[in-house]
Structure formats: structure tokens, C-alpha cells
Design a protein around this motif. Structure first.
Motif, PDB file in Angstrom:
ATOM      1  N   LEU A  40       0.839  -1.204   0.000  1.00 48.48           N
ATOM      2  CA  LEU A  40       0.000   0.000   0.000  1.00 48.48           C
ATOM      3  C   LEU A  40       0.876   1.256   0.000  1.00 48.48           C
ATOM      4  CD1 LEU A  40      -2.724  -1.114   2.569  1.00 48.48           C
ATOM      5  CD2 LEU A  40      -3.019  -0.853   0.096  1.00 48.48           C
ATOM      6  N   ARG A  41       1.925   1.241   0.831  1.00 45.50           N
ATOM      7  CA  ARG A  41       2.850   2.383   0.891  1.00 45.50           C
ATOM      8  C   ARG A  41       3.551   2.573  -0.457  1.00 45.50           C
ATOM      9  NH1 ARG A  41       6.558   0.710   4.486  1.00 45.50           N
ATOM     10  NH2 ARG A  41       7.804  -0.026   2.763  1.00 45.50           N
ATOM     11  N   ASP A  42       4.030   1.475  -1.059  1.00 40.24           N
ATOM     12  CA  ASP A  42       4.726   1.568  -2.338  1.00 40.24           C
ATOM     13  C   ASP A  42       3.859   2.182  -3.426  1.00 40.24           C
ATOM     14  OD1 ASP A  42       6.888   0.382  -1.114  1.00 40.24           O
ATOM     15  OD2 ASP A  42       6.530  -1.611  -2.001  1.00 40.24           O
ATOM     16  N   ASN A  43       2.549   1.928  -3.366  1.00 36.64           N
ATOM     17  CA  ASN A  43       1.626   2.460  -4.364  1.00 36.64           C
ATOM     18  C   ASN A  43       0.965   3.765  -3.932  1.00 36.64           C
ATOM     19  OD1 ASN A  43       1.805   0.463  -6.457  1.00 36.64           O
ATOM     20  ND2 ASN A  43       0.841  -0.944  -5.009  1.00 36.64           N
ATOM     21  N   GLN A  44       1.443   4.318  -2.822  1.00 35.81           N
ATOM     22  CA  GLN A  44       0.962   5.600  -2.299  1.00 35.81           C
ATOM     23  C   GLN A  44      -0.556   5.616  -2.091  1.00 35.81           C
ATOM     24  OE1 GLN A  44       2.495   8.554  -4.989  1.00 35.81           O
ATOM     25  NE2 GLN A  44       4.609   7.975  -4.589  1.00 35.81           N
ATOM     26  N   HIS A  45      -1.079   4.532  -1.531  1.00 36.90           N
ATOM     27  CA  HIS A  45      -2.513   4.464  -1.226  1.00 36.90           C
ATOM     28  C   HIS A  45      -2.882   5.490  -0.159  1.00 36.90           C
ATOM     29  CE1 HIS A  45      -2.858   0.679  -3.385  1.00 36.90           C
ATOM     30  NE2 HIS A  45      -4.160   0.728  -3.175  1.00 36.90           N
ATOM     31  N   HIS A  46      -4.026   6.105  -0.360  1.00 30.49           N
ATOM     32  CA  HIS A  46      -4.616   7.024   0.612  1.00 30.49           C
ATOM     33  C   HIS A  46      -6.074   6.637   0.734  1.00 30.49           C
ATOM     34  CE1 HIS A  46      -1.146   9.699   0.797  1.00 30.49           C
ATOM     35  NE2 HIS A  46      -1.048   9.496  -0.502  1.00 30.49           N
ATOM     36  N   ILE A  47      -6.504   6.373   1.958  1.00 29.98           N
ATOM     37  CA  ILE A  47      -7.883   5.971   2.191  1.00 29.98           C
ATOM     38  C   ILE A  47      -8.508   6.927   3.189  1.00 29.98           C
ATOM     39  CG2 ILE A  47      -9.388   4.115   3.017  1.00 29.98           C
ATOM     40  CD1 ILE A  47      -7.116   2.159   2.225  1.00 29.98           C
ATOM     41  N   THR A  48      -9.688   7.397   2.862  1.00 28.16           N
ATOM     42  CA  THR A  48     -10.441   8.254   3.766  1.00 28.16           C
ATOM     43  C   THR A  48     -11.836   7.659   3.935  1.00 28.16           C
ATOM     44  OG1 THR A  48     -11.201   9.673   1.974  1.00 28.16           O
ATOM     45  CG2 THR A  48      -9.203  10.357   3.127  1.00 28.16           C
ATOM     46  N   GLY A  49     -12.434   7.975   5.035  1.00 26.64           N
ATOM     47  CA  GLY A  49     -13.790   7.498   5.289  1.00 26.64           C
ATOM     48  C   GLY A  49     -14.638   8.588   5.887  1.00 26.64           C
ATOM     49  N   THR A  50     -15.905   8.551   5.568  1.00 26.66           N
ATOM     50  CA  THR A  50     -16.863   9.472   6.159  1.00 26.66           C
ATOM     51  C   THR A  50     -18.020   8.652   6.719  1.00 26.66           C
ATOM     52  OG1 THR A  50     -17.967   9.788   4.027  1.00 26.66           O
ATOM     53  CG2 THR A  50     -16.314  11.406   4.625  1.00 26.66           C
ATOM     54  N   VAL A  51     -18.459   9.019   7.879  1.00 26.77           N
ATOM     55  CA  VAL A  51     -19.577   8.335   8.515  1.00 26.77           C
ATOM     56  C   VAL A  51     -20.859   9.063   8.153  1.00 26.77           C
ATOM     57  CG1 VAL A  51     -20.619   7.708  10.721  1.00 26.77           C
ATOM     58  CG2 VAL A  51     -18.145   7.516  10.402  1.00 26.77           C
ATOM     59  N   GLY A  52     -21.806   8.312   7.631  1.00 28.64           N
ATOM     60  CA  GLY A  52     -23.099   8.890   7.287  1.00 28.64           C
ATOM     61  C   GLY A  52     -24.081   8.785   8.440  1.00 28.64           C
ATOM     62  N   GLU A  53     -24.032   7.648   9.159  1.00 29.46           N
ATOM     63  CA  GLU A  53     -24.926   7.470  10.292  1.00 29.46           C
ATOM     64  C   GLU A  53     -24.483   6.301  11.153  1.00 29.46           C
ATOM     65  OE1 GLU A  53     -27.993   5.294  10.875  1.00 29.46           O
ATOM     66  OE2 GLU A  53     -27.493   3.826   9.386  1.00 29.46           O
ATOM     67  N   GLY A  54     -24.940   6.296  12.364  1.00 30.80           N
ATOM     68  CA  GLY A  54     -24.696   5.204  13.288  1.00 30.80           C
ATOM     69  C   GLY A  54     -25.980   4.915  14.031  1.00 30.80           C
ATOM     70  N   HIS A  55     -26.220   3.658  14.348  1.00 29.43           N
ATOM     71  CA  HIS A  55     -27.449   3.306  15.066  1.00 29.43           C
ATOM     72  C   HIS A  55     -27.251   2.015  15.869  1.00 29.43           C
ATOM     73  CE1 HIS A  55     -27.840   0.912  11.347  1.00 29.43           C
ATOM     74  NE2 HIS A  55     -28.443   0.041  12.128  1.00 29.43           N
ATOM     75  N   PHE A  56     -28.128   1.819  16.846  1.00 30.96           N
ATOM     76  CA  PHE A  56     -28.149   0.556  17.575  1.00 30.96           C
ATOM     77  C   PHE A  56     -28.893  -0.454  16.710  1.00 30.96           C
ATOM     78  CE2 PHE A  56     -28.152   3.466  21.403  1.00 30.96           C
ATOM     79  CZ  PHE A  56     -26.853   3.173  21.787  1.00 30.96           C
ATOM     80  N   PRO A  57     -28.323  -1.627  16.465  1.00 32.52           N
ATOM     81  CA  PRO A  57     -29.023  -2.646  15.684  1.00 32.52           C
ATOM     82  C   PRO A  57     -30.309  -3.093  16.388  1.00 32.52           C
ATOM     83  CG  PRO A  57     -26.687  -3.177  15.911  1.00 32.52           C
ATOM     84  CD  PRO A  57     -26.974  -2.031  16.837  1.00 32.52           C
ATOM     85  N   GLU A  58     -31.301  -3.471  15.616  1.00 33.23           N
ATOM     86  CA  GLU A  58     -32.590  -3.890  16.162  1.00 33.23           C
ATOM     87  C   GLU A  58     -32.437  -5.043  17.150  1.00 33.23           C
ATOM     88  OE1 GLU A  58     -35.461  -2.287  15.887  1.00 33.23           O
ATOM     89  OE2 GLU A  58     -34.397  -0.814  14.667  1.00 33.23           O
ATOM     90  N   VAL A  59     -31.592  -6.014  16.841  1.00 34.15           N
ATOM     91  CA  VAL A  59     -31.415  -7.159  17.735  1.00 34.15           C
ATOM     92  C   VAL A  59     -30.831  -6.715  19.077  1.00 34.15           C
ATOM     93  CG1 VAL A  59     -29.136  -7.831  16.863  1.00 34.15           C
ATOM     94  CG2 VAL A  59     -30.649  -9.565  17.834  1.00 34.15           C
TER      95      VAL A  59
END
Length: 110
Positions: A26-45
Motif C-alpha cells: 500500500l505504501r509503495d503504491n501511495q494508497h490514501h484511504i479516507t472514510g466518512t460516517v453517514g450514520e450510526g445506530h443501535f441494531p434492532e437485535v
């Protein structure tokens, strides 16, 4: 990570982290990963289990939380892409303490 060994599931977390060989690629190929959270919730179960036995949470204070969002990946040579991602986390939130990750659940729970 939670400091309580009884509730810390390090194996579930390390399964999400690339091994050293993949990290170097990943470093050799200069990977960059970002993430954005749209929502979070308690699962129904989880909500159903909590409703059935509200006092059970007071021994570990570990909550299941499903987080959904988008992951974007870019690398050298103008390549890249994005995809929707969801992950269910075990989060310990004891009274008068900051919340801490306890583990990553093996499946995403609605």
C-alpha cells in the motif's frame, strides 16, 4: 481499545488491519484511504435484547453500534474508487468514563 481485558476483543480488531506485507505494498503504491460516517445506530437485535433485560448492560456496559458511510481510496497513477461500507462495533461506555472500542462484530447488524 477498552482497558478491560475481559471485554477487549483484540483479535476482531486486528482482523481489520492489513498485515505487514500488504502495508508495504500500500505504501509503495501511495494508497490514501479516507472514510466518512453517514450514520450510526443501535441494531434492532441489540435494542430487543436490551429491552428484554435492561439491567444486563450494567455488567459490561458494552453496546453494539452499526456505523455506515463511504470509503474512498486513491493511489499513485490517478487510480481510485469509493464504496459504501458498514461495520458493527462493540463499544464500551461506562458511566463517568470515555467510551472505548471493545471489538468489531463479525457481521453487520441491521
Amino acid at each position: 481499545m477498552t482497558s478491560e481485558a475481559k471485554y477487549a476483543d483484540w483479535a476482531s480488531v486486528t482482523k481489520q488491519v492489513p498485515d505487514p506485507v500488504l502495508w508495504s505494498r500500500l505504501r509503495d503504491n501511495q494508497h490514501h484511504i479516507t472514510g466518512t460516517v453517514g450514520e450510526g445506530h443501535f441494531p434492532e437485535v441489540f435494542k430487543a435484547a436490551l429491552a428484554a433485560d435492561p439491567g444486563a448492560i450494567t455488567s459490561a456496559y458494552v453496546y453494539a453500534v452499526t456505523v455506515s458511510g463511504r470509503q474512498s481510496i486513491a493511489w499513485a497513477g490517478a487510480g481510485g474508487g469509493a464504496e459504501a461500507r458498514s461495520l458493527t462495533l462493540a463499544v464500551q461506555c461506562r458511566p463517568q468514563q470515555s467510551c472505548a472500542l471493545a471489538g468489531v462484530l463479525p457481521t453487520v447488524s441491521p
